[in-house]
Design an enzyme around this catalytic site. Sequence first.
Site, mmCIF file in Angstrom:
data_model
loop_
_atom_site.group_PDB
_atom_site.id
_atom_site.type_symbol
_atom_site.label_atom_id
_atom_site.label_comp_id
_atom_site.label_asym_id
_atom_site.label_seq_id
_atom_site.Cartn_x
_atom_site.Cartn_y
_atom_site.Cartn_z
ATOM 1 N N LEU A 1 11.168 53.766 77.177
ATOM 2 C CA LEU A 1 10.895 53.207 78.554
ATOM 3 C C LEU A 1 9.410 52.852 78.644
ATOM 4 O O LEU A 1 9.067 52.441 79.905
ATOM 5 C CB LEU A 1 11.200 54.431 79.618
ATOM 6 C CG LEU A 1 12.715 54.592 79.753
ATOM 7 C CD1 LEU A 1 13.086 55.715 80.657
ATOM 8 C CD2 LEU A 1 13.212 53.360 80.556
ATOM 9 N N ARG A 2 8.494 53.013 77.777
ATOM 10 C CA ARG A 2 7.087 52.826 78.088
ATOM 11 C C ARG A 2 7.172 51.293 78.289
ATOM 12 O O ARG A 2 6.262 50.973 79.139
ATOM 13 C CB ARG A 2 6.416 53.235 76.681
ATOM 14 C CG ARG A 2 5.105 53.837 77.126
ATOM 15 C CD ARG A 2 4.205 53.831 75.726
ATOM 16 N NE ARG A 2 4.755 54.530 74.880
ATOM 17 C CZ ARG A 2 4.334 55.852 74.825
ATOM 18 N NH1 ARG A 2 3.479 56.293 75.713
ATOM 19 N NH2 ARG A 2 4.688 56.825 73.804
ATOM 20 N N GLY A 3 7.682 50.593 77.831
ATOM 21 C CA GLY A 3 7.712 48.944 77.842
ATOM 22 C C GLY A 3 7.710 48.669 79.359
ATOM 23 O O GLY A 3 6.954 47.968 79.877
#
Lengths: 598, 341
Positions: free
Chosen positions: B278-280
């Site tokens: 989910l970092r993107g």
Amino acid sequence: MTPSAAAAPALWEDAVLAASLLAVDPLGTAGVSLRACPGPARDRWLTLVRALLPESAPVRRIPLHIGDGRLLGGLDLAATLRAGRPVAERGILVDADGGVVVLAMAERLAQSTAARLTAALDTGEVVVERDGLALRTPTRFGVVALDEGLTEDEKPPAALLDRLAFHLDLSAVAVRDLDAPVSSRADIGAARDRLAAVVAGEDGVAALCTAAMALGIASIRAPMLALRVARAAAALEARGAVAESDLALAARLVLAPRATQLPAPEPPEPEAPEPPDQEDRSDDEGADQQDPLEEVVLDAAQAAIPPGLLAQLQLAGRDRTRNAAAGRAGAVQHAMRRGRPAGVRRGEPRAGARLNVVETLRAAAPWQPLRRSAARGEAAQDRPSTRVEVHREDFRVTRYRHRSQTTSIFVVDASGSTALHRLAEAKGAVELLLADCYVRRDQVALLAFRGRTAELLLPPTRSLVRAKRSLAGLPGGGATPLATAIHAAVDLADAVRRRGETPVAVLLTDGTANVALDGGTQRAQAEEEALAAARALRASGLTALLIDTSPRPRPAAHKLAMEMDAVYLPLPHADPAAVSDAVRATADATRPAAVPVP
Amino acid sequence: MATVFPFSAIVGQDEMKLALLIAAVDPTIGGVLVFGDRGTGKSTAVRAMAALLPRMRAVVHCPYGCEPESVAGLCGVCQPTRKSEAPKSRLVPVPVVDLPLGATEDRVVGALDLERALTRGEKAFEPGLLARAHRGFLYIDEVNLLEDHLVDLLLDVAASGENVVEREGLSVRHPARFVLIGSGNPEEGELRPQLLDRFGMSVEVKTPEDIATRIEVVRRRDAFEGDPEGFAEAWKKEEQKLRRRIVAARKRLPAVAVPDSAMERAAQLCIGLGTDGLRGELTLVRAARAVAAIDNHKEVGDAHFRRVAPSALRHRLRRNPLDDAGSTVRVERGIAEVFGP
């Protein structure tokens, strides 16, 4: 390439000129890369530089394997122990402020050392964060990189070369040529005084930039360096402004050796409009509209390019924005590394263990007041109370853990027989393997053989960008010098092993040899020699995998694999993924676990 | 310190400049990686940004430069005194700390103060580079040449925002929240995937191809070298303008709205590209919000995503290192699919 002998006196004259310009502005021109074997020409040139630089300017020689402590500065051990408090020591780069450092054997310079040098060149200061010290010392110096490389591939790190204004090649200069008018130290001194006041016109800047573009020089540092050289040249000639001849000289000395393409005089032959083609055309348009000054600059640069070089460049024209020989990071870097520091432990510096001075001092530090008072009580006379009392139990040694790296050597048969059927598939298989090597942080090397020779397309590297590029450019066709290729692979594996890494050879061939070691074309002899080479490979203990790329599995390839004790894998159907799995299995079987080094 | 090349005088390289500005506006973005050709002004831009940043308020005598207003995440020096009284503070420049190659571990994390230990027999902690970089930036030039054991160390600290030192009988923990800025040349080696993932944005820089830009670069550089102070003076106005923009954007940032529809768009893009984790998405939304704040827009929209998506997602694609189409092309394709051409 060796420039013709007729050009040699001119070469020396240019070298002398470069020495003068370097002496005028060692900081701005950043220095010289001097390609020559040790000999009278190089010695003469170095003496000349020394004689031209002001008396007060330091010239420091940097040996190849200099430690960071000496290069950048660090803890002065003797003084620290004497004084009882940390005393810093200046590094060579700081000592050389205002002068020149001479790099011995720069072609073997470690990437990491080069990075430290370039950082100091760029920022004009040396930043030290080591041994409990934090220092920031301004220093400006020039670099003379002595390059003793013999082949194209052996050259100083590209990051360093990019920053040095002059690239000289004295390898073709003979003793009888060493005769050129030399300026005196007084001339240079006068020029140094004038340098700051020299002005360069806008059109001069434009001319140098245009010329650099037309010669296919990607780095923007080149025209900047050329501009500084033009300034120094004007100062040397006692001119207040940069003249046309200064620009021409700068183009000849700075831009010409970096050229990666010829400025095309005619439009390229009409082809389907592809992006690179269009690029060429826009270059040409630029060339057509050049004003006279730009032409002068370009001509000067072009005239200095030896004809042999140009032929080579035209062949390699497609890949011109990047220097194919850039960075052998993987190889050199690893040769310098002694494994990964795995902490410090108590112990004595014996049997190759290295004493960690700072940690030792830290261990001794808390006991100082106690030991000093004890020592004072024992001794008849008072000892100097600032001395650090280090006892045996304080000794700390650094431990390194060395994980053996695997280097996969791909030996690709690019001969006609393979090229016809399977070269594309073989390339596909190698690409898959490369992706795999990336995941495991392995190194890869690429050997291709066709015609009469085996060629090392890619020395061991971790850069996949380069691996892929050299693979894409691999042409097919020609005979199969199998024995030569196997010998080349064994030699390379040997070199890899000497660096402390584990080589694995992957041969992609159909096993039909038809060129002998001496270049003869008797098939029987060629096959016999290939088998002998295979036995030599087995004797060397090299792990190998042979991938049969012929359309149908052949006994020749299988026999070859037996002789070299290799895993045999036919590639009857286009299935590169299966190959990838096989190589992984082979490499994993040979991979040693992490080996602690005491 | 010597005069540095002004940030606003850097010609072209818009993507890099934007990424650095975003990091300056919203430090939670997680750092910027600048990869590209030699001689494209990577280090120049980072050093220039250091000079550009507005000063920040820090507690006097705190070795880590703690924030005077905040209560959480303070260092061991400030923690005990905080409850009783308001600390004295002063304006300091935002630290931009160079991590030089060849730095030793003890200097990076901090270690026993050798001088005090040797001369006075005291056990004192001497803060290292990570302490100095707290609330600022940590710049690593040639990040791909950094030694592995230092990379490990950075990964841990960058993830936790706290530096824990357990060595030489010392047991110290102090906050170390910094923006990681790395630069390097991909030809000199790849970056470890774990470290790659720590950077919020990744920028590719190329040598300018057109002649007018190149001439301008050389001309400005030449003018700067001839007279650094004069050159800096001539650009002072531009610099101040840019600094005011950063300050204003920081103020506006919390007020910029991210509507649900925009969130959905970001998620669509990330799913389409198949980014890991989910970092993107998080970085994409944050970066877009920062751009909206810089441009004084009230709401995050497609236009903002378009500008930041390549830098925010390029290095997060599940990577086939040999895919002919570079990651940039893949991101652009993804953008065209979601947002239209």
